[in-house]
Design an enzyme around this catalytic site. Structure first.
Site, PDB file in Angstrom:
ATOM      1  N   ASP A  78      40.060  27.683  48.006  1.00  0.00           N
ATOM      2  CA  ASP A  78      39.493  27.980  49.318  1.00  0.00           C
ATOM      3  C   ASP A  78      39.937  26.972  50.372  1.00  0.00           C
ATOM      4  O   ASP A  78      40.135  27.321  51.539  1.00  0.00           O
ATOM      5  CB  ASP A  78      37.968  28.006  49.245  1.00  0.00           C
ATOM      6  CG  ASP A  78      37.460  29.333  48.700  1.00  0.00           C
ATOM      7  OD1 ASP A  78      38.234  30.022  48.019  1.00  0.00           O
ATOM      8  OD2 ASP A  78      36.289  29.663  48.951  1.00  0.00           O
ATOM      9  N   CYS A 119      36.136  26.689  40.293  1.00  0.00           N
ATOM     10  CA  CYS A 119      35.979  26.716  41.742  1.00  0.00           C
ATOM     11  C   CYS A 119      35.370  28.015  42.255  1.00  0.00           C
ATOM     12  O   CYS A 119      35.011  28.895  41.482  1.00  0.00           O
ATOM     13  CB  CYS A 119      37.297  26.367  42.412  1.00  0.00           C
ATOM     14  SG  CYS A 119      37.710  24.615  42.150  1.00  0.00           S
ATOM     15  N   ASP A 120      35.314  28.133  43.565  1.00  0.00           N
ATOM     16  CA  ASP A 120      34.384  29.002  44.280  1.00  0.00           C
ATOM     17  C   ASP A 120      34.195  30.413  43.728  1.00  0.00           C
ATOM     18  O   ASP A 120      33.107  30.801  43.352  1.00  0.00           O
ATOM     19  CB  ASP A 120      34.815  29.109  45.744  1.00  0.00           C
ATOM     20  CG  ASP A 120      34.674  27.788  46.468  1.00  0.00           C
ATOM     21  OD1 ASP A 120      34.881  26.744  45.841  1.00  0.00           O
ATOM     22  OD2 ASP A 120      34.365  27.784  47.657  1.00  0.00           O
ATOM     23  N   CYS A 191      35.524  20.189  44.495  1.00  0.00           N
ATOM     24  CA  CYS A 191      35.243  19.264  45.611  1.00  0.00           C
ATOM     25  C   CYS A 191      33.823  18.723  45.525  1.00  0.00           C
ATOM     26  O   CYS A 191      32.879  19.442  45.200  1.00  0.00           O
ATOM     27  CB  CYS A 191      35.515  19.955  46.939  1.00  0.00           C
ATOM     28  SG  CYS A 191      37.270  20.367  47.152  1.00  0.00           S
ATOM     29  N   GLU A 441      35.823  32.705  54.789  1.00  0.00           N
ATOM     30  CA  GLU A 441      34.993  31.515  54.866  1.00  0.00           C
ATOM     31  C   GLU A 441      35.526  30.688  56.024  1.00  0.00           C
ATOM     32  O   GLU A 441      36.738  30.460  56.114  1.00  0.00           O
ATOM     33  CB  GLU A 441      35.132  30.752  53.543  1.00  0.00           C
ATOM     34  CG  GLU A 441      34.085  29.730  53.277  1.00  0.00           C
ATOM     35  CD  GLU A 441      34.217  29.174  51.867  1.00  0.00           C
ATOM     36  OE1 GLU A 441      33.469  29.611  50.985  1.00  0.00           O
ATOM     37  OE2 GLU A 441      35.090  28.325  51.638  1.00  0.00           O
ATOM     38  N   SER A 467      31.715  28.083  54.705  1.00  0.00           N
ATOM     39  CA  SER A 467      31.965  27.313  53.493  1.00  0.00           C
ATOM     40  C   SER A 467      30.695  26.627  53.023  1.00  0.00           C
ATOM     41  O   SER A 467      29.811  26.301  53.820  1.00  0.00           O
ATOM     42  CB  SER A 467      33.035  26.264  53.778  1.00  0.00           C
ATOM     43  OG  SER A 467      33.108  25.311  52.737  1.00  0.00           O
TER      44      SER A 467
END
Length: 553
Positions: A78, A119-120, A191, A441, A467
């Site tokens: 992302d 991740c996302d 992150c 996002e 985000s």
């Protein structure tokens, strides 16, 4: 074993020959075949090390008597996709991943699955596939990135995005931008704040689909490899006991997930992903539930972007299980639910005390008495989602004139050009699931606003999304979206907009008579993409209200 359909009997001699061509022995083919779904790639920092996680998982499976069979899943970063056309593919990739896991699992007759995302969109996609397939399955992620101190402050990805706004405002120079760039993301892993990836990795624990520690053990710690080995062994136990995802991801499990979501202050994207996972699990999760649960759930954590703490601090304070244990003191968690440990939630959290009440506040001294996310309603639409815990007190209630843009790109240009003034409400439309297409996002505009020091003066509203790293009065998921003729399609520059986050209200202060005039002869903007996957996606995707899932219609 289900895998007998690809390996047992004379009729399956051709199938066995193909397995043997890949190096599998007769002994391995007598054992259960465990699909190991690794999203390892060389693009996403949260995924570059997943080969190490997969090797540990496979070691655990072999120790427990199974045969691991690894196959890949895609993943969009992302952060790298942010602020350009690539972000249109991020949410849409969730459906591709879920579909590909389904396809590989059924086509090759796997008995069970170990899912390795980080991740996302990859985490919820794999949980969606697990619920859809309903074979024994377990999740182990790659773990969070560490945050390191630069000039006395712990940094993260959001630091670099906000640095752009600070640079545009003349607050820092290019050398400082580079210094921040070099300190923001110091290790592999998802992150380091309570952004979407870590939100979903924590909630996978709460749902009961991952072992304790999955959401918080840092990516670079040896404990993460041990957790992966334990996960590999645990899937064999789940297979033996025939414990399936829908046995675990019940309505009560989603209740717990929403509860902990509010206590942790997770990403607003969880309000897309939890309904989508629930739909695959045949459980009804509607966002009215979110406000009901939030109204009686204290917000115990202010992790970045809401505060200065990062996931490594949550880990050191006792992790997700400690948060759940704290909530259980006032019976805010359902404790009799089955999990992939083979034990109940109550058994898992027993003795998991909070080790640092600065990071995880006690129930009697929370950051707020209500949860970290609010779902807003009013004349602007039937839904708008904001990370309440990351909003400055000055912006919990706000009324201001609209500055309207028909794309994120137009809004960023105006922000960087200094055209946004204190008090404004920036409206970004035609960025929803259909209208985008892909529901981008938008960390770039929110970070620019914050970097310029306007986060206590300017609000943003969109039918797209923000985000997990976004802070400020950024209200996303507004629906009906513009392309469907929602009120957001008819906002004009200068219209007054009322935001009352404390009372969950979002109003466009324009009369019904005036809106009726604006609707006369209206047609939506032309689709921005009319070819390829996104063209098919926009025709099939549902409203953000229902998780932006692909429909069969």
């Amino acid at each position: 074993m289900y895998s007998d359909i690809v390996k047992k009997g004379v009729e399956r001699s051709p199938h066995r020959s193909l397995f043997k061509a890949a190096g599998y022995t007769d002994e391995e083919l007598t054992r259960p075949l465990i699909g190991v779904v690794s999203a390892k790639n060389e693009v996403i920092p949260g995924h570059v090390h997943l080969d190490k996680i997969a090797e540990s998982v496979k070691a655990g499976i072999r120790m427990a008597g199974g045969t691991p069979v690894e196959f890949p899943a895609i993943g969009v970063c992302d952060g790298i996709a942010m602020g350009h056309v690539g972000m249109k593919y991020s949410l849409a990739s969730r459906e591709l991943i879920a579909d590909s896991v389904e396809s590989m699992t059924i086509a090759h007759g796997f008995d069970a699955l170990v899912l390795i995302p980080n991740c996302d969109k990859i985490v919820p996609a794999m949980l969606m596939a697990a619920a859809r397939l309903n074979k024994p399955a377990i999740v182990v992620s790659g773990g969070p990135m560490l945050s390191i101190s630069y000039k006395g402050k712990y940094r993260d990805l959001n630091t670099t995005f906000e640095a752009i706004g600070a640079f545009k405002a003349g607050k820092i120079d290019e050398d400082e931008v580079l210094a921040l760039e070099n300190s923001a993301c110091p290790t592999c892993g998802s992150c380091s704040g309570m952004f979407t990836a870590n939100s979903m990795n924590c909630l996978s624990e709460v749902l009961g689909m991952a072992l304790p520690g999955n959401g918080t053990v840092p990516a670079v710690y040896a404990e993460r490899l041990r957790l992966a080995k334990e996960t590999g062994m645990k899937i064999m136990e789940l297979l033996e006991k025939d414990i399936k995802p829908r046995d675990i991801m019940t309505a009560d499990a989603f209740y717990n997930a929403l509860r902990v979501d509010m206590a942790l202050g997770c990403s607003t994207n969880s309000m897309l992903h939890l309904p989508a996972i629930a739909a695959e699990a045949k459980v009804d999760v509607n966002l009215d539930m979110a406000n009901e649960i939030s109204s009686e759930t204290p917000n115990l954590c202010h992790l970045a972007p809401a505060g200065e703490h990062h996931i490594q601090d949550l880990y050191a304070a006792g992790g997700v299980q400690a948060v759940m244990n704290e909530l259980s003191k006032k019976n805010l968690i359902k404790t009799d639910l089955l999990t992939v440990t083979g034990k109940t939630v109550g058994e898992n959290i027993k003795g998991k005390s909070v080790l640092d009440y600065e990071v995880i506040r006690p129930l009697d001294n929370p950051y707020s008495k209500t949860g970290g996310i609010a779902v807003l309603k009013g004349s602007m639409g039937e839904l708008g989602v904001v990370k309440r815990s990351a909003v400055a007190k000055e912006m919990l209630q706000h009324k201001g004139p609209a500055k309207v843009f028909d794309s994120e790109d137009e809004a960023i240009t105006a922000i960087y050009a200094g055209k946004i003034e204190k008090g404004d409400v920036v409206v970004i439309r035609y960025e929803g699931p259909k209208g985008g297409p892909g529901m981008r996002e938008m960390l770039s505009p929110t970070s620019a606003i914050c970097g310029m020091g306007l986060d206590k003066d300017v609000a943003l509203i969109t039918d797209g999304r923000f985000s997990g790293a976004t802070r400020g009065a950024a209200i996303g998921h507004v629906c009906p979206e513009a392309v469907d003729g929602g009120p957001i399609a008819f906002v004009r520059d200068g219209d007054m907009i009322e935001i009352d986050i404390e009372n969950c209200v979002l109003n466009l202060l324009v009369s019904e008579e005036e809106l009726a005039k604006r609707r006369e002869g209206w047609t939506p903007n032309e689709p921005k993409i009319k070819t390829g996957y996104l063209n098919r996606y926009r025709k099939l995707v549902s409203s953000a209200k229902y998780g932006a899932v692909m429909t069969d219609n």
